[in-house]
Enzyme design. Structure first.
Site, short mmCIF file in Angstrom:
data_model
loop_
_atom_site.label_atom_id
_atom_site.label_comp_id
_atom_site.label_asym_id
_atom_site.label_seq_id
_atom_site.Cartn_x
_atom_site.Cartn_y
_atom_site.Cartn_z
N LYS A 104 87.03 -5.17 -4.18
CA LYS A 104 88.05 -4.73 -3.22
C LYS A 104 87.45 -3.76 -2.22
O LYS A 104 87.67 -3.89 -1.00
CB LYS A 104 89.21 -4.09 -3.98
CG LYS A 104 90.28 -3.42 -3.12
CD LYS A 104 90.14 -1.88 -3.07
CE LYS A 104 90.30 -1.25 -4.42
NZ LYS A 104 90.21 0.24 -4.34
N LYS A 137 84.11 7.22 1.74
CA LYS A 137 84.07 6.54 0.43
C LYS A 137 83.49 5.13 0.57
O LYS A 137 82.71 4.68 -0.29
CB LYS A 137 85.46 6.49 -0.18
CG LYS A 137 85.55 5.71 -1.50
CD LYS A 137 84.66 6.32 -2.59
CE LYS A 137 84.65 5.44 -3.87
NZ LYS A 137 85.92 5.47 -4.59
N THR A 152 91.02 4.34 -3.51
CA THR A 152 90.11 3.87 -2.47
C THR A 152 90.79 2.71 -1.77
O THR A 152 91.07 1.68 -2.37
CB THR A 152 88.77 3.42 -3.06
OG1 THR A 152 88.15 4.53 -3.72
CG2 THR A 152 87.85 2.90 -1.96
#
Length: 282
Positions: A235, A167, A92
């Site tokens: 993150k 995502k 990701t």
């Protein structure tokens, strides 16, 4: 297929095993080879560096931690990849980086797909991940034997970067859902209700969610073993906040709670540890 894999953490290692069990020849490089020696006993090939890995494979898959790790790995890969090869990044990462890598790949006659996954460590172990893919559709279709080895829901999302964007939308939803669960549990405790009873009553109704079903009990038991690290979730949320099209008020609130948890040493705990920050601060 002859598949190379870079990165073998909580998610990557079971995905590697699924590829092997599906009949693919799998070659692996990880920064800490001593942590993946068990893969060698399964008949999976380990390599000391990226050039050694690449010379044995036709497709390279990457699943590392942070966008800067992706950048560093692909800087090395572009030095040794051969024209006609395909790379799939399951990390990701930032959509703009996915687009940058795709364009660099085209210049070098290399196809690159961004293919982040969702489903956590359980999904990786069970081979039931959801895979969100961006890039050329014809390449996506050719790579289906890889995706189907560990994916249950496999979606082509559009041009390069689209998998990453979907995502990030997923992570935004999860962040706000976890916040809502923590608020509800805090309310229940204030009202003298057992949160376990609330899970039993509500998990199959309109308020139900996979987060409630999978992590609710862990919150109650203070079981913070990681299925997905807080540091990696932060993150992802920072990537979401980096876009400037819309204000993400919920994400801004949740990320601060997670950053406080990281300061307290919870960075490598699971996302369900949000309840700890909530109980401390509310």
């Amino acid at each position: 297929m002859r598949i190379g894999w870079i990165g073998a953490g909580i998610m990557g290692k079971p995905m590697i095993r699924h590829l092997h069990h599906n009949g693919h020849q799998v070659h692996v490089y990880a920064r800490h080879l001593e942590k993946i020696q068990d893969l060698k006993t399964d008949g999976i090939f380990l390599h000391p560096d990226i050039p050694a890995l690449v010379q044995h494979v036709d497709v390279v898959c990457t699943m590392v931690g942070f966008p800067q790790d992706v950048q560093e790995v692909y800087e090395q890969l572009f030095k040794v990849l051969r024209p006609g090869m395909t790379c799939i990044d399951f990390t990701t990462s930032a959509p703009e980086l996915a687009i940058k890598l795709y364009e660099a790949g085209i210049q070098n006659q290399i196809q690159i797909l961004d293919a982040p996954v969702t489903g956590g460590d359980i999904g990786a172990q069970n081979g039931t991940l959801t895979i969100l893919v961006g890039g050329q559709k014809s390449v996506f279709e050719k790579m289906m034997p890889i995706f189907s080895a560990f994916g249950q829901e496999i979606h082509y999302c559009g041009k390069a970067g689209s998998g990453q964007k979907v995502k990030i939308a997923n992570q935004i939803m999860i962040a706000n859902t976890l916040q809502g669960i923590c608020e509800a549990f805090s309310y229940c405790q204030g009202q003298g209700l057992d949160p376990a009873l609330v899970i039993e009553c509500l998990q199959h109704g309109a308020a139900g969610s996979r987060q409630l079903s999978l992590l609710g009990e862990k919150m109650i038991q203070k079981d913070y073993a990681p299925g997905f690290y807080i540091k990696h979730f932060v993150k992802d949320l920072k990537i979401a906040l980096h876009q400037d099209q819309v204000k993400l008020a919920g994400v801004e609130h949740v990320i601060q709670e997670y950053l406080d948890l990281i300061d307290q040493g919870y960075g490598e705990k699971g996302t369900q540890a949000l309840i700890q920050a909530f109980q401390s601060n509310h």
